[in-house]
Design a protein around this motif. Sequence first.
Motif, PDB file in Angstrom:
ATOM      1  N   SER A 185      10.370   1.875 -10.874  1.00 52.68           N
ATOM      2  CA  SER A 185      10.006   3.070 -11.636  1.00 52.68           C
ATOM      3  C   SER A 185       9.043   3.942 -10.841  1.00 52.68           C
ATOM      4  O   SER A 185       8.253   3.444 -10.036  1.00 52.68           O
ATOM      5  N   ALA A 186       9.112   5.231 -11.092  1.00 53.01           N
ATOM      6  CA  ALA A 186       8.259   6.175 -10.372  1.00 53.01           C
ATOM      7  C   ALA A 186       6.852   6.158 -10.957  1.00 53.01           C
ATOM      8  O   ALA A 186       6.678   6.274 -12.176  1.00 53.01           O
ATOM      9  N   PRO A 187       5.841   6.020 -10.127  1.00 54.01           N
ATOM     10  CA  PRO A 187       4.465   6.058 -10.627  1.00 54.01           C
ATOM     11  C   PRO A 187       3.991   7.488 -10.826  1.00 54.01           C
ATOM     12  O   PRO A 187       4.691   8.441 -10.495  1.00 54.01           O
ATOM     13  N   ALA A 188       2.790   7.629 -11.323  1.00 48.45           N
ATOM     14  CA  ALA A 188       2.220   8.959 -11.531  1.00 48.45           C
ATOM     15  C   ALA A 188       1.686   9.547 -10.232  1.00 48.45           C
ATOM     16  O   ALA A 188       1.362  10.731 -10.174  1.00 48.45           O
ATOM     17  N   ARG A 189       1.595   8.719  -9.198  1.00 48.80           N
ATOM     18  CA  ARG A 189       1.084   9.202  -7.918  1.00 48.80           C
ATOM     19  C   ARG A 189       2.240   9.389  -6.937  1.00 48.80           C
ATOM     20  O   ARG A 189       3.397   9.124  -7.250  1.00 48.80           O
ATOM     21  N   ALA A 216      -1.008   7.419   1.521  1.00 50.29           N
ATOM     22  CA  ALA A 216      -0.978   8.057   0.206  1.00 50.29           C
ATOM     23  C   ALA A 216       0.450   8.393  -0.216  1.00 50.29           C
ATOM     24  O   ALA A 216       0.809   8.299  -1.398  1.00 50.29           O
ATOM     25  N   GLY A 217       1.286   8.764   0.747  1.00 51.75           N
ATOM     26  CA  GLY A 217       2.628   9.224   0.402  1.00 51.75           C
ATOM     27  C   GLY A 217       3.714   8.170   0.463  1.00 51.75           C
ATOM     28  O   GLY A 217       4.776   8.340  -0.155  1.00 51.75           O
ATOM     29  N   LEU A 218       3.466   7.065   1.186  1.00 43.92           N
ATOM     30  CA  LEU A 218       4.569   6.145   1.478  1.00 43.92           C
ATOM     31  C   LEU A 218       4.355   4.698   1.046  1.00 43.92           C
ATOM     32  O   LEU A 218       5.305   3.910   1.051  1.00 43.92           O
ATOM     33  N   GLU A 219       3.131   4.326   0.690  1.00 41.98           N
ATOM     34  CA  GLU A 219       2.927   2.899   0.421  1.00 41.98           C
ATOM     35  C   GLU A 219       3.524   2.467  -0.916  1.00 41.98           C
ATOM     36  O   GLU A 219       3.676   1.268  -1.175  1.00 41.98           O
ATOM     37  N   THR A 220       3.885   3.419  -1.772  1.00 39.13           N
ATOM     38  CA  THR A 220       4.616   3.100  -3.001  1.00 39.13           C
ATOM     39  C   THR A 220       6.087   3.432  -2.787  1.00 39.13           C
ATOM     40  O   THR A 220       6.456   4.602  -2.640  1.00 39.13           O
ATOM     41  N   GLN A 279      -4.426  10.954   9.598  1.00 41.57           N
ATOM     42  CA  GLN A 279      -2.976  10.885   9.474  1.00 41.57           C
ATOM     43  C   GLN A 279      -2.548   9.598   8.782  1.00 41.57           C
ATOM     44  O   GLN A 279      -1.649   9.596   7.925  1.00 41.57           O
ATOM     45  N   LEU A 280      -3.194   8.500   9.145  1.00 35.90           N
ATOM     46  CA  LEU A 280      -2.889   7.224   8.503  1.00 35.90           C
ATOM     47  C   LEU A 280      -3.153   7.304   7.000  1.00 35.90           C
ATOM     48  O   LEU A 280      -2.353   6.804   6.195  1.00 35.90           O
TER      49      LEU A 280
END
Length: 298
Positions: free
Chosen positions: A51-55, A12-16, A6-7
């Motif tokens: 800016s939005a990254p590719a990930r 993957a979804g929130l650190e950016t 879960q971590l």
Amino acid sequence: MADPAQLKRYRAGLETLVWQGGGGPLQQSAVDELVRGLSGLLGTRVRPRTSAPARAALVVGTPASSALIRELVPAADLAELGDEGYVVRRVTRRGTDVTVVAAHADRGVLYGAFHLLRLVQTRRPLERVDLTERPAAPLRMANRWDNDDGSIERGYAGRSFFDWEELPRLDDRYTDYARVLASLGINGAVINNVNTPADYLAEPFLTKLAALAGVLRRYGVALYVTANFAAPIDLGGLDTADPFDPGVRGWWTRKAEEIYGRIEDFGGFLVKANSEGRPGPLDYGAPTPTVPTCWRTR
């Protein structure tokens, strides 16, 4: 976090964090809370970028402040939520998952940020998250019973953390208090006991109140003050507090204008009248409510 899988998904979804700026202090507070909260919960350093990254990424803002928000969330979905509603939603952009905290106004962004943090803290899955929230009540107030000597009426909650001797010098606890209120969606706070002296409506208290209001304002919380019904006598030197007396009405009008001159978003007064020996309209033959009344001056 006990669940490594879960971590990993959260990271993957929130650190950016993508925030394109353009909002006011409430949006800044929302971003600050996300940076602080997610960095701690995910065990990684979260930094905002424009800016939005590719990930995968977390995107935060309003349509007025963010082109990405305008792209990701239909404006109609947000406009109907008013100034305090928000969405927390997972969408796909160019094949990449994006978590969105969006609102029509900055206050909604702040509430949405706290909601997202609650989801992560309680380990809720975000893969299909699609939440829309709007407060049912426009006024959501915390009513404190703190006294100027540091006690709390009837000993309900130990000692007050408001230090009236030190104010307007601020304590970090005042900011933490504002954060707690905003995290619960509370948008108003009465900071003194209903059994109050009139002193809170005059100096040096007005300077102290203005300092507190500045802290609360950054988290969308309006400051309210309990007012003694007899203040026109105690402070104004009048011989009556009769609400039908033109001089009394004039005094309250000038006092309200004075306070708004110091605290532009002042919420209003809470008045306890003709209860437990307190002065009130019944002293002058006028009707009175049976419970304390919140008097919004604007």
